[in-house]
Design a protein around this motif. Structure first.
Motif, PDB file in Angstrom:
ATOM      1  N   TYR A  35      -0.773   9.509   7.476  1.00 23.87           N
ATOM      2  CA  TYR A  35       0.519   9.735   6.502  1.00 23.87           C
ATOM      3  C   TYR A  35       1.237   8.404   6.050  1.00 23.87           C
ATOM      4  N   ARG A  36       1.901   8.668   4.851  1.00 27.03           N
ATOM      5  CA  ARG A  36       2.727   7.652   4.430  1.00 27.03           C
ATOM      6  C   ARG A  36       3.886   8.377   3.856  1.00 27.03           C
ATOM      7  N   LEU A  37       5.132   7.678   3.778  1.00 27.43           N
ATOM      8  CA  LEU A  37       6.320   8.683   3.243  1.00 27.43           C
ATOM      9  C   LEU A  37       6.581   8.339   1.869  1.00 27.43           C
ATOM     10  N   LYS A  38       7.146   9.153   1.170  1.00 26.82           N
ATOM     11  CA  LYS A  38       7.630   8.700  -0.255  1.00 26.82           C
ATOM     12  C   LYS A  38       9.360   9.267  -0.143  1.00 26.82           C
TER      13      LYS A  38
ATOM     14  N   THR B 206      -6.142   6.314   1.818  1.00 23.46           N
ATOM     15  CA  THR B 206      -6.188   7.818   1.962  1.00 23.46           C
ATOM     16  C   THR B 206      -5.356   8.585   2.536  1.00 23.46           C
ATOM     17  N   ARG B 207      -4.247   7.975   3.014  1.00 28.27           N
ATOM     18  CA  ARG B 207      -3.245   8.702   3.997  1.00 28.27           C
ATOM     19  C   ARG B 207      -2.413   9.611   2.889  1.00 28.27           C
ATOM     20  N   GLN B 208      -2.147  10.530   3.653  1.00 28.99           N
ATOM     21  CA  GLN B 208      -1.193  11.832   2.929  1.00 28.99           C
ATOM     22  C   GLN B 208      -0.003  11.490   2.620  1.00 28.99           C
TER      23      GLN B 208
ATOM     24  N   GLN C 298      -0.638   6.935  19.175  1.00 28.56           N
ATOM     25  CA  GLN C 298      -0.091   7.921  18.562  1.00 28.56           C
ATOM     26  C   GLN C 298       0.616   7.245  17.210  1.00 28.56           C
ATOM     27  N   CYS C 299       1.343   5.908  17.568  1.00 29.08           N
ATOM     28  CA  CYS C 299       1.727   5.536  16.496  1.00 29.08           C
ATOM     29  C   CYS C 299       0.532   5.134  15.459  1.00 29.08           C
ATOM     30  N   VAL C 300      -0.317   4.446  16.040  1.00 27.78           N
ATOM     31  CA  VAL C 300      -1.655   4.161  15.127  1.00 27.78           C
ATOM     32  C   VAL C 300      -1.975   5.509  14.273  1.00 27.78           C
ATOM     33  N   ALA C 301      -2.366   6.397  14.992  1.00 29.26           N
ATOM     34  CA  ALA C 301      -2.958   7.674  14.480  1.00 29.26           C
ATOM     35  C   ALA C 301      -2.090   8.333  13.364  1.00 29.26           C
ATOM     36  N   CYS C 302      -0.756   8.265  13.492  1.00 27.02           N
ATOM     37  CA  CYS C 302      -0.150   8.746  12.410  1.00 27.02           C
ATOM     38  C   CYS C 302       0.128   7.949  11.260  1.00 27.02           C
ATOM     39  N   HIS C 303       0.227   6.648  11.592  1.00 22.03           N
ATOM     40  CA  HIS C 303       0.202   5.713  10.428  1.00 22.03           C
ATOM     41  C   HIS C 303      -1.155   5.547   9.767  1.00 22.03           C
ATOM     42  N   LYS C 304      -2.163   6.042  10.316  1.00 25.09           N
ATOM     43  CA  LYS C 304      -3.418   6.182   9.615  1.00 25.09           C
ATOM     44  C   LYS C 304      -3.471   7.135   8.602  1.00 25.09           C
TER      45      LYS C 304
ATOM     46  N   SER D 203      14.537   4.507  12.439  1.00 29.27           N
ATOM     47  CA  SER D 203      14.019   4.982  13.707  1.00 29.27           C
ATOM     48  C   SER D 203      12.702   4.431  14.029  1.00 29.27           C
ATOM     49  N   MET D 204      12.049   4.178  13.079  1.00 25.77           N
ATOM     50  CA  MET D 204      10.664   3.633  13.488  1.00 25.77           C
ATOM     51  C   MET D 204      10.760   2.215  13.883  1.00 25.77           C
ATOM     52  N   ARG D 205      11.805   1.413  13.063  1.00 24.76           N
ATOM     53  CA  ARG D 205      11.961   0.126  13.506  1.00 24.76           C
ATOM     54  C   ARG D 205      12.384   0.145  14.906  1.00 24.76           C
ATOM     55  N   GLU D 206      13.278   1.170  15.386  1.00 26.14           N
ATOM     56  CA  GLU D 206      13.750   0.949  16.680  1.00 26.14           C
ATOM     57  C   GLU D 206      12.325   1.397  17.464  1.00 26.14           C
TER      58      GLU D 206
ATOM     59  N   GLY E 294       0.919  -1.330   0.049  1.00 20.20           N
ATOM     60  CA  GLY E 294      -0.073   0.043  -0.014  1.00 20.20           C
ATOM     61  C   GLY E 294       0.733   1.248   0.038  1.00 20.20           C
ATOM     62  N   HIS E 295       2.063   1.030  -0.327  1.00 21.85           N
ATOM     63  CA  HIS E 295       3.030   2.288  -0.199  1.00 21.85           C
ATOM     64  C   HIS E 295       2.693   3.088  -1.608  1.00 21.85           C
ATOM     65  N   THR E 296       2.237   2.659  -2.586  1.00 20.66           N
ATOM     66  CA  THR E 296       2.056   3.399  -3.762  1.00 20.66           C
ATOM     67  C   THR E 296       0.596   3.430  -4.029  1.00 20.66           C
TER      68      THR E 296
ATOM     69  N   GLY F 166       0.207  18.770  11.167  1.00 20.11           N
ATOM     70  CA  GLY F 166      -0.519  17.684  11.919  1.00 20.11           C
ATOM     71  C   GLY F 166       0.347  16.368  12.330  1.00 20.11           C
ATOM     72  N   MET F 167       1.486  16.121  11.222  1.00 20.20           N
ATOM     73  CA  MET F 167       2.285  15.104  11.642  1.00 20.20           C
ATOM     74  C   MET F 167       3.258  15.311  12.630  1.00 20.20           C
ATOM     75  N   ARG F 168       3.711  16.609  12.644  1.00 18.87           N
ATOM     76  CA  ARG F 168       4.662  16.928  13.692  1.00 18.87           C
ATOM     77  C   ARG F 168       3.957  16.978  14.936  1.00 18.87           C
TER      78      ARG F 168
HETATM   79  C1  HEC Z   1       4.515  11.237  13.375  1.00 17.50           C
HETATM   80  C2  HEC Z   1       3.914  10.041  12.644  1.00 17.50           C
HETATM   81  C3  HEC Z   1       4.518   8.701  13.155  1.00 17.50           C
HETATM   82  C4  HEC Z   1       4.478   8.331  14.538  1.00 17.50           C
HETATM   83  C5  HEC Z   1       4.142   9.037  15.754  1.00 17.50           C
HETATM   84  C6  HEC Z   1       4.988   6.861  14.236  1.00 17.50           C
HETATM   85  N1  HEC Z   1       5.338   6.625  13.016  1.00 17.50           N
HETATM   86 FE1  HEC Z   1       5.846   4.837  12.479  1.00 17.50          FE
HETATM   87  N2  HEC Z   1       5.666   5.538  10.374  1.00 17.50           N
HETATM   88  C7  HEC Z   1       5.326   6.741   9.981  1.00 17.50           C
HETATM   89  C8  HEC Z   1       5.244   6.564   8.591  1.00 17.50           C
HETATM   90  C9  HEC Z   1       4.834   7.955   7.800  1.00 17.50           C
HETATM   91  C10 HEC Z   1       5.769   5.669   8.204  1.00 17.50           C
HETATM   92  C11 HEC Z   1       5.896   5.238   6.748  1.00 17.50           C
HETATM   93  C12 HEC Z   1       4.811   4.342   6.295  1.00 17.50           C
HETATM   94  C13 HEC Z   1       4.353   4.247   4.739  1.00 17.50           C
HETATM   95  O1  HEC Z   1       5.251   5.083   4.001  1.00 17.50           O
HETATM   96  O2  HEC Z   1       3.631   3.592   4.556  1.00 17.50           O
HETATM   97  C14 HEC Z   1       6.309   4.922   9.179  1.00 17.50           C
HETATM   98  C15 HEC Z   1       6.664   3.446   9.129  1.00 17.50           C
HETATM   99  C16 HEC Z   1       6.911   2.673  10.394  1.00 17.50           C
HETATM  100  C17 HEC Z   1       7.416   1.200  10.458  1.00 17.50           C
HETATM  101  C18 HEC Z   1       7.776   0.692   9.003  1.00 17.50           C
HETATM  102  C19 HEC Z   1       9.378   0.699   8.929  1.00 17.50           C
HETATM  103  C20 HEC Z   1      10.076  -0.032   7.695  1.00 17.50           C
HETATM  104  O3  HEC Z   1      11.226  -0.096   7.873  1.00 17.50           O
HETATM  105  O4  HEC Z   1       9.438   0.298   6.741  1.00 17.50           O
HETATM  106  C21 HEC Z   1       7.378   0.975  11.766  1.00 17.50           C
HETATM  107  C22 HEC Z   1       7.697  -0.333  12.081  1.00 17.50           C
HETATM  108  C23 HEC Z   1       6.992   2.077  12.558  1.00 17.50           C
HETATM  109  N3  HEC Z   1       6.343   2.987  11.780  1.00 17.50           N
HETATM  110  C24 HEC Z   1       6.511   1.788  13.804  1.00 17.50           C
HETATM  111  C25 HEC Z   1       6.204   2.645  14.580  1.00 17.50           C
HETATM  112  C26 HEC Z   1       5.777   2.518  16.017  1.00 17.50           C
HETATM  113  C27 HEC Z   1       6.129   1.326  16.906  1.00 17.50           C
HETATM  114  C28 HEC Z   1       5.487   3.932  16.404  1.00 17.50           C
HETATM  115  C29 HEC Z   1       5.063   4.410  17.720  1.00 17.50           C
HETATM  116  C30 HEC Z   1       5.925   3.969  19.104  1.00 17.50           C
HETATM  117  C31 HEC Z   1       5.487   4.774  15.391  1.00 17.50           C
HETATM  118  N4  HEC Z   1       5.765   4.117  14.269  1.00 17.50           N
HETATM  119  C32 HEC Z   1       5.051   6.096  15.500  1.00 17.50           C
HETATM  120  C33 HEC Z   1       4.919   7.700  10.847  1.00 17.50           C
HETATM  121  C34 HEC Z   1       4.861   7.539  12.315  1.00 17.50           C
END
Ligand code: HEC
Length: 165
Positions: A159-162, A41-43, A151-157, A58-61, A23-25, A110-112
């Motif tokens: 936004y997505r990254l490019k 519908t993610r931005q 907050q993880c859930v809300a942001c993932h719902k 950092s997300m994986r961490e 679903g990234h694209t 909003g993301m910030r």
């Molecule tokens: C401010 C927004 C935001 C918050 C808060 C956030 N994330 Fe994310 N995260 C993202 C976005 C945007 C992506 C990329 C999603 C995409 O492009 O489909 C992402 C991607 C990820 C990924 C995938 C990493 C990869 O290698 O592809 C993981 C795992 C993840 N987040 C875990 C978390 C966890 C756990 C938390 C909470 C503790 C969290 N995130 C909080 C925005 C956020």
């Protein structure tokens, strides 16, 4: 019949392409001349390549930290959990050596805000965990942890990254 088969192949191709991209694209496929899009519908937010790579790392961490926090709570090690939460989720979690890789500059407001709120809630979690070290109140800890994952859930719902240049 041939038309039906080619249509079927087309559907299968687009389904597997979608599955592979997770679903990234946004996929636009034309069936019977009718255009439709996936209901993603993610931005889309564009991060420069190095910031993008760093952010996903950092997300994986973050996920690892959530896992380690739950693990420590499970064994009753609230103090250990508080340390992991502080290091992996709190303000202490530096995005890059000087915070410059954080992507803040490229985030819509909003993301910030969601990112900031996550770190604030993580700070509360650290405090709750330290208290639980004395009180043993696991329920409070879980409620506090949920405020972080919310907050993880809300942001993932939203936004997505490019990956940009
Ligand atoms: C401010 C927004 C935001 C918050 C808060 C956030 N994330 Fe994310 N995260 C993202 C976005 C945007 C992506 C990329 C999603 C995409 O492009 O489909 C992402 C991607 C990820 C990924 C995938 C990493 C990869 O290698 O592809 C993981 C795992 C993840 N987040 C875990 C978390 C966890 C756990 C938390 C909470 C503790 C969290 N995130 C909080 C925005 C956020």
């Amino acid at each position: 019949m041939q038309r039906l088969i080619s249509c079927l192949i087309l559907s299968l191709t687009s389904i597997s392409a979608f599955a592979m991209s997770h679903g990234h694209t946004k996929h636009e496929t034309t069936h019977h001349g009718k255009a439709h899009t996936t209901n993603d519908t993610r931005q889309e937010v564009v991060f420069p390549a190095p910031v993008y790579d760093h952010t996903l790392k950092s997300m994986r961490e973050h996920l690892e930290a959530v896992h380690a926090v739950i693990d420590a709570i499970g064994t009753g090690d609230f103090d250990g959990a508080s340390e992991v939460a502080e290091r992996g989720l709190g303000i202490g979690h530096q995005h890059g050596p000087d915070g410059l890789q954080s992507g803040h500059a490229y985030m819509p407001p909003g993301m910030r805000k969601l990112g900031h709120q996550m770190h604030m809630n993580a700070r509360d979690l650290v405090v709750t965990l330290r208290n639980a070290d004395v009180t043993g109140d696991t329920q409070k800890v879980l409620t506090s942890l949920k405020e972080v994952t919310a907050q993880c859930v809300a942001c993932h719902k939203a936004y997505r990254l490019k990956k940009g240049d």
